[in-house]
Each structure stands twice: as C-alpha cells, then as structure tokens.
Design a protein around this motif. Structure first.
Motif, PDB file in Angstrom:
ATOM      1  N   UNK A   1       0.825  -1.207   0.000  1.00 46.68           N
ATOM      2  CA  UNK A   1       0.000   0.000   0.000  1.00 46.68           C
ATOM      3  C   UNK A   1       0.861   1.259   0.000  1.00 46.68           C
ATOM      4  N   UNK A   2       1.965   1.214   0.728  1.00 52.32           N
ATOM      5  CA  UNK A   2       2.825   2.396   0.805  1.00 52.32           C
ATOM      6  C   UNK A   2       3.452   2.712  -0.543  1.00 52.32           C
ATOM      7  N   UNK A   3       3.921   1.675  -1.220  1.00 51.89           N
ATOM      8  CA  UNK A   3       4.561   1.910  -2.503  1.00 51.89           C
ATOM      9  C   UNK A   3       3.548   2.252  -3.588  1.00 51.89           C
ATOM     10  N   UNK A   4       2.293   1.914  -3.370  1.00 49.35           N
ATOM     11  CA  UNK A   4       1.259   2.333  -4.309  1.00 49.35           C
ATOM     12  C   UNK A   4       1.106   3.850  -4.315  1.00 49.35           C
ATOM     13  N   UNK A   5       1.417   4.476  -3.167  1.00 52.90           N
ATOM     14  CA  UNK A   5       1.355   5.931  -3.073  1.00 52.90           C
ATOM     15  C   UNK A   5       2.363   6.581  -4.025  1.00 52.90           C
ATOM     16  N   UNK A   6       3.483   5.869  -4.266  1.00 51.88           N
ATOM     17  CA  UNK A   6       4.540   6.437  -5.103  1.00 51.88           C
ATOM     18  C   UNK A   6       4.368   6.095  -6.588  1.00 51.88           C
ATOM     19  N   UNK A   7       3.296   5.409  -6.957  1.00 50.22           N
ATOM     20  CA  UNK A   7       3.174   4.860  -8.307  1.00 50.22           C
ATOM     21  C   UNK A   7       3.255   5.938  -9.387  1.00 50.22           C
ATOM     22  N   UNK A   8       2.654   7.105  -9.159  1.00 47.64           N
ATOM     23  CA  UNK A   8       2.613   8.152 -10.182  1.00 47.64           C
ATOM     24  C   UNK A   8       3.693   9.209 -10.001  1.00 47.64           C
ATOM     25  N   UNK A   9       4.654   8.939  -9.127  1.00 46.46           N
ATOM     26  CA  UNK A   9       5.653   9.968  -8.842  1.00 46.46           C
ATOM     27  C   UNK A   9       6.603  10.205 -10.012  1.00 46.46           C
ATOM     28  N   UNK A  10       6.863   9.164 -10.794  1.00 44.21           N
ATOM     29  CA  UNK A  10       7.733   9.353 -11.960  1.00 44.21           C
ATOM     30  C   UNK A  10       7.101  10.326 -12.937  1.00 44.21           C
ATOM     31  N   UNK A  11       5.822  10.109 -13.227  1.00 49.20           N
ATOM     32  CA  UNK A  11       5.111  11.025 -14.124  1.00 49.20           C
ATOM     33  C   UNK A  11       5.014  12.413 -13.498  1.00 49.20           C
ATOM     34  N   UNK A  12       4.830  12.467 -12.184  1.00 45.70           N
ATOM     35  CA  UNK A  12       4.745  13.758 -11.507  1.00 45.70           C
ATOM     36  C   UNK A  12       6.061  14.522 -11.625  1.00 45.70           C
ATOM     37  N   UNK A  13       7.188  13.807 -11.536  1.00 49.29           N
ATOM     38  CA  UNK A  13       8.492  14.463 -11.659  1.00 49.29           C
ATOM     39  C   UNK A  13       8.670  15.032 -13.065  1.00 49.29           C
ATOM     40  N   UNK A  14       8.218  14.272 -14.078  1.00 46.29           N
ATOM     41  CA  UNK A  14       8.278  14.789 -15.442  1.00 46.29           C
ATOM     42  C   UNK A  14       7.324  15.972 -15.621  1.00 46.29           C
ATOM     43  N   UNK A  15       6.165  15.888 -14.967  1.00 43.37           N
ATOM     44  CA  UNK A  15       5.217  17.002 -15.016  1.00 43.37           C
ATOM     45  C   UNK A  15       5.830  18.259 -14.413  1.00 43.37           C
ATOM     46  N   UNK A  16       6.641  18.092 -13.373  1.00 42.70           N
ATOM     47  CA  UNK A  16       7.305  19.237 -12.754  1.00 42.70           C
ATOM     48  C   UNK A  16       8.186  19.960 -13.764  1.00 42.70           C
ATOM     49  N   UNK A  17       8.946  19.191 -14.565  1.00 36.48           N
ATOM     50  CA  UNK A  17       9.801  19.807 -15.585  1.00 36.48           C
ATOM     51  C   UNK A  17       8.969  20.571 -16.599  1.00 36.48           C
ATOM     52  N   UNK A  18       7.893  19.943 -17.074  1.00 36.68           N
ATOM     53  CA  UNK A  18       7.058  20.594 -18.095  1.00 36.68           C
ATOM     54  C   UNK A  18       6.339  21.815 -17.519  1.00 36.68           C
TER      55      UNK A  18
END
Length: 541
Positions: free
Chosen positions: A289-306
């Motif tokens: 469950x904890x790691x499910x919280x991080x599932x979209x973080x990669x996309x979020x990091x790319x979103x930060x750049x954009x």
C-alpha cells in the motif's frame, strides 16, 4: 530558460492572490496525507484482522479492528474526495489569477509581430500548468513525505530493522527513481512545451492561410513542417514514456525488496518469539500500500519539468518589454490651449521598438475635414506610421500631435463568430441596440443585427466585412476626429469598392482622414496625395 526561483516567486504570488491560498494549500496537503495514510492504515489493519481471525479468538477481540477497517476504508474515499475538492479549487483559483495577470499584461501592449499560435498556447495551455504543479506535484509529494515517515515510525514498533529497510526502499521508489527519471527525460520534456507552441503556430498558419497555400502550391511544404513538429512531439512523448516504464519497473523492484525484507526479517523474529505471528502480515502487506502511493511519482516528476518550463514561458510574456501600449495615453490641454483637432507630424521617426527607424523626418499635416492619401511601395512603412499615429508603438523621434478620438478601419479587420451586433460593439461596448442599428445603417450594412456570422466572417462577403469594420468606427460614443483607413478597398471588386467609398466619405465627413492605399480611384477622391518614399530610411526595406 527562466530560473526556477522566478517560477517559485510566481507560485507564491498566486498563492497570495488566491482567496486564503496558503490556508487552502495546507488543508489540501493535510487531506491528501490523511487519504494516503488511511490507505496504508487500511492495508495494515486488514492484514492484522485477517491474521488474528485465523487464530479463532472470541469475536469481541476483532470488533475494534473491524471498526478501524471500516473507518479507514470510508475515510480514504472521503479524504481523497475532499482533497481533490480543496486542491482543485485552489489550483483553479491560481490559474484564474495567472490568466488575469496575463490578460492585464496583454491589454497594455500591442504585442504586434508575435507569433499568434505560440502566444495562444502560452496564455491557455501554459497557464494551465499551474494546475498540474499544484495537483500533480506539490500535493502528492508533500503528503507522501509525511506518510513515508509516519509509516516507518509506526512499523519500527514491530521491527526497527525492517522500518529502516522500508524507509530506504521508500526513498528509492518515491524520491530517487522519480528524480532519476526527471533527469533522464529532462531535455525531452523541456523541448515538448515550446514544440507545442510551434505546433500551434503551424496549425494556425495552415488553417488561416489554406487558400493561399493551395493557390501558391505550398501545401506539401506546409504539411511537411507540421509533420516535422508532430514528429518532434511524438519523439519527446516516446522518450518520456520509455523513461517512465524503466522507473516504474525500478519502483516495482523496490516494492518487492520491501516485501522480501519483511519476510526475511520478520520470519526469524517470529521464530525467535520477538514478533507475534499475526504481526508478520502487517510487515509484509503494508509496503504494498505504501509503494502504491509512489506509483505516479515518476510522471509527476516529469510534469514538474514541463510545468516549470510552461510557467517560464508565461513569465517571458509577463516580463517582455511591451511593444507600444494597449491604450493610447492622451495628454490633457494645459494653460487654456485648444485641443488638437487634426493631425500634425513634425520630423517624426517611426519604427518598431526592437529595430531601427524605417521612416525619418516625416512632416505631415491633415486638417479637420481633409482627406490625405498616403502612398508608397509595399513594405515601406505605411502601416508602421499609422500604428505610430494611433499610439500603438512609440514615436522614435520628432513630435506628433493627434486628437483624442481616433478611428481605425483596418485592411483585414477580425470578425468574431458571434452576432453582427456584438461585432459592431467592438467599437463601443456600451452601445445600445438602437446605436448598433444606426451605425450599421450609416455604414450601408442592411443585415439583421442578430445574425450570427462564422469565424472570421466566413458567411459575409468582403464588402460586408469591411462595412462591419466601418460600423465599429461609426458606433463610437463620440464621432472620431481622425480616421485612419488602411487599404479599405483591398480585395473588393470595383462596384463594391465604389459603394463602400461613397458611404465612407459621406459618413466620416468633418473628420481628418489619413488614407493608406494603392487604389488609384481612392487617391482621386482624396484632397491630397503624399508619397512616403521621401522619408524612407535607406536600407530599411
């Protein structure tokens, strides 16, 4: 590229302008933390409940855990809903504030010459990046940091060693891998945002100039340019998707390591009697469950750049030196002096602010009631001089005196996809129905004011479109004292042009008229013809 500190300063400014911005942000982070924490707690409580129930204890022993499962299950959904409600409310308010700031900037400058397709993308899609920044980056990362530390602290009660391992895998999955993914795709993400603006330019060019492209046989070249931009965008998206796939795989590996560590550390602890058997399920299932919280973080990091790149492009618009001014500033007469009635230019130099003058020493006078034809070769600077007279761009030298009320009849005035009445009200937003009808009648436009016209006047003839532009001039609250006519008969057949000119000169009688034209018939109607060539700067064309 715009420095990150400037983007941060912009976000802080928007938070201050939003209604209770900082308070809403804190509440949204708290709700996101509760929702994510409830998800993790639900998994841990359910794991304990199932393991304990397998031991067949009295049912009363299970009631508290059962109530907690229901609480966390319901709380997760309610918390997430409230977080989305508050978070999106804040983000949309910040977006509205940024859009108003952008429109305010645009209203105080002509921004003539800027690529319109790219500008449209900047004030729409790029402004919307503030929503992504708040909803997809700030809230998830802030709440996950709290949940990560909280879960590690709680699990340290059962096994301090496993809590350290869980914290390490959480940092790997929630921080390190998103950071690496952001670095791997940073250049592609940075290119994607301006490429989107370039795509907007190409689409606008093809949509607006399609007949000309076909007439001159340039459709293949235009299509090739569009395809090249599209290919660049697809390549950047492919790079981002490949990076997300690799990073997600590494996150999944970190989850597996955490679960394996729970069994390898918890199993011997159960055998040694240091850990209750029913608590082993908590150690094994909570990481899922904890790691499910991080599932979209990669996309979020790319979103930060954009988002950072997009907001930087918006800041470029906000910080750009204005090209002229949106509203002409008219000085009030002082010392009992008479207000200017006609047009007087003495030694005027004209040119765009980012280039040298293309006209110098212009001496021209247009008296009230007089019409002067301004002629010269294309590209000589006739429209530039008109923009200078109207105050859209500053005078580069000499002195210019013009009346307060200036009307402008453009060569290709934009017609909006709305009613004729609303199009006419561009000249006077407070005009009544009677005012609009009167202006249309004076312009010789015998159409229903409530008739809806297509985009750019697609359902109007060329003569009707020009008459709509004339009606905008005539609907003004006060009759203009100076009217600038920029190629009013361009693209019109001779009969339509003569009829339009008859209405023009009869409707605008008494006003000083400066007529930019190549039309011999129109020159013949004017009182004087002035050649602009004498004031052209050598080498400016």
């Amino acid at each position: 590229m715009t420095p990150t500190r400037h983007v941060i300063a912009l976000v802080r400014r928007l938070l201050r302008q939003a209604d209770h911005g900082w308070r809403q942000l804190v509440v949204a982070i708290a709700l996101a933390t509760f929702a994510s924490g409830a998800s993790v707690a639900l998994m841990g409580t359910s794991a304990w409940l199932l393991s304990r129930a397998a031991e067949h204890p009295p049912v009363l022993y299970l009631l508290a855990a059962s109530a907690m499962v229901r609480f966390f299950g319901i709380g997760r959904g309610v918390g997430r809903y409230l977080e989305r409600l508050v978070g999106h409310n804040l983000a949309l308010r910040m977006q509205s504030a940024l859009r108003l700031i952008t429109y305010d900037k645009l209203s105080r400058t002509t921004l003539l010459g800027r690529r319109h397709g790219d500008l449209l993308v900047r004030v729409t899609a790029d402004v919307e990046a503030i929503v992504d920044l708040v909803v997809r980056v700030v809230l998830p990362f802030s709440s996950a940091a709290v949940v990560m530390i909280g879960a590690s602290i709680v699990l340290s009660i059962f096994s301090p060693l496993f809590a350290v391992v869980l914290l390490g895998t959480s940092i790997l999955a929630g921080i390190v891998m998103p950071w690496l993914a952001q670095r791997w795709s940073r250049e592609a993400d940075r290119r994607a945002v301006p490429a989107r603006g370039e795509l907007g330019d190409q689409v606008r060019e093809m949509a607006r100039c399609a007949p000309d492209l076909v007439a001159y046989g340039q459709t293949d070249a235009a299509t090739a340019r569009l395809a090249a931009v599209d290919l660049e965008l697809r390549e950047t998206e492919a790079t981002g998707a490949w990076t997300r796939g690799v990073a997600s795989g590494m996150q999944l590996l970190a989850t597996g390591i955490a679960v394996a560590a729970a069994l390898l550390i918890g199993g011997p602890a159960v055998v040694a009697g240091d850990l209750l058997a029913r608590n082993l399920a908590i150690l094994a299932l909570v990481p899922l469950a904890l790691h499910e919280v991080y599932a979209d973080f990669t996309k979020a990091a790319q979103t930060l750049t954009r988002a950072r790149t997009a907001l930087g492009r918006v800041l470029d618009v906000l910080d750009a030196e204005p090209v002229g001014s949106g509203d002409r500033v008219v000085a009030e007469p002082t010392g009992g002096a008479e207000p200017v009635r006609g047009l007087r230019l003495a030694g005027v130099a004209a040119g765009w602010p980012d280039a040298g003058p293309i006209l110098e020493g212009v001496d021209l006078t247009v008296a009230p009631g007089e019409s002067v034809a301004l002629v010269g070769a294309s590209g000589l600077g006739k429209t530039t001089l008109a923009a200078t007279i109207m105050g859209l761009i500053p005078v580069r030298g000499g002195s210019l005196e013009a009346p307060a009320r200036i009307g402008y009849l453009a060569q290709d005035a934009h017609i909006f996809a709305t009613t004729l009445a609303e199009n006419v009200r561009i000249g006077n937003r407070d005009a009544s129905e009677a005012d609009v009808a009167r202006a249309m009648a004076r312009a010789g436009l015998s159409l229903d004011p409530q008739r809806v016209v297509g985009e750019e006047g697609a359902t109007l003839s060329g003569g009707e479109a020009q008459r709509v532009a004339l009606a905008r001039v005539l609907v003004a609250a006060e009759q203009p004292e100076l009217v600038v006519l920029d190629e009013p008969t361009e693209h019109l057949d001779r009969e339509t042009a003569h009829a339009l000119l008859d209405d023009l000169f009869s409707s605008l009688g008494g006003a000083a008229m400066l007529v930019i034209t190549h039309d011999q018939d129109l020159m013949a109607r004017c009182d004087r013809v002035v050649e602009l060539d004498r004031w052209a700067v050598a080498g400016s064309r």
